[in-house]
Scaffold this active site. Structure first.
Site: not given
Length: 320
Positions: A114, A247, A277
């Protein structure tokens, strides 16, 4: 002195949004209330079986190139951040290069989960500042749905597929003001896909596994710490940030980070409700959304942050 500056942004999401209710109809043992109250996620996009990471990256790059007014022949560096490459090799960056019709540019993948896009942006910035390259495509792209255990409701509801990209070019005016990147491999067990391919067989567990509480605590701590580190490097206060683009993993993490930095919610870009996500695609997707809807304007200071399995974390402060 040569600097690097974002000239254009682009993103791409496959298919129609898949709501929490849609997942229930597909057999996932959950509820809309359970997912939304714990994560803030309302929907995500899931790529069809024939769609690859490089396919998503291609569309995001086309949009970024159009945004920058740049022809693909001008690109001399392509970096793709991904956890879900098309193949073991060649790299997704080389496959993307072929699909774009570019020849000769340096092309490679990086794997920082990520944090991947921020890592890739940091690397591209240094290539351009060195004078060796002039225009880069920096991409975060994932088909994360391929590594999810759809019987594990604690993880499968969290993730989605997508891609985001920027054109980063050499400039006489500062664009990227500061970058920081770190890792702590001793934390590898709290978020991982602990499997591998050996002699044609999958060895270990091929699905994503996560200790949610440990990830939450770790993420909130490092996201606030590196924001302060990045701002200090650039010689500004965190209160000088016009936009935080974190994020997009979990609304509680995003809220906690904003509060620790003293930033009002109006200064934090949030897309996790729409996209879930998307790992390395998360930050560029959110950046593109905020640029295209007019929130982020030229001249504003924008802080990008990522944190992911490894554990890795990174931030980039830019004057957009």
């Amino acid at each position: 002195m040569t600097f690097s500056r974002i000239a254009g942004v682009g993103s791409f999401l496959p298919g129609n949004p898949v709501s929490n209710s849609d997942l229930i109809q597909r057999g996932v043992d959950t509820s809309d209330e359970w997912v939304a109250t714990r994560t803030g996620i309302r929907s995500r996009h899931i790529a069809p079986p024939e769609c690859t990471t490089s396919d998503l990256a291609l569309e995001a790059c086309r949009n970024a190139l159009a945004s920058a007014g740049t022809d693909v022949s001008e690109i001399d560096l392509i970096i793709v951040a991904t956890t879900t490459p098309d193949f073991i090799f060649p790299s997704t960056a080389c496959l993307l290069q072929s699909k774009l019709g570019n020849k000769g540019a340096m092309a490679f993948d990086i794997q920082a989960v990520c944090s991947g896009f921020v890592y890739a942006l940091t690397i591209a910035d240094k290539f351009i500042r060195s004078g060796s390259h002039k225009k880069a495509l920096v991409v975060g792209a994932e088909v994360f749905s391929r590594i999810l255990d759809w019987n594990d409701r604690a993880t499968c509801v969290l993730f989605g597929d997508g891609a985001g990209a920027v054109v980063l070019e050499a400039s006489e005016k500062p664009g990227i003001l500061a970058t920081v990147a770190h890792a702590d491999g001793s934390q590898n067990g709290i978020l991982s896909v602990p499997g591998s391919l050996r002699n044609g067989q999958v060895v270990g567990d091929p699905f994503l596994r996560m200790d949610g509480q440990a990830v939450f605590k770790f993420a909130v701590r490092v996201l606030s710490e590196m924001a302060e580190e990045c701002c200090a490097q650039a010689g500004i206060a965190t209160s000088d940030i016009d936009w935080l683009v974190p994020h997009q993993a979990n609304m509680r993490i995003i809220d906690s980070t904003g509060k620790k930095l003293g930033l009002p919610v109006e200064k934090v870009v949030v897309t996790v409700d729409m996209h879930g996500n998307t790992s390395a695609a998360s930050v560029p997707l959110a950046l593109d959304q905020a640029v295209r809807d007019g929130r982020i304007q030229r001249g504003q200071k924008v802080l990008l942050e990522g944190v992911g399995g490894g554990f890795t974390w990174g931030a980039a402060l830019l004057e957009f």
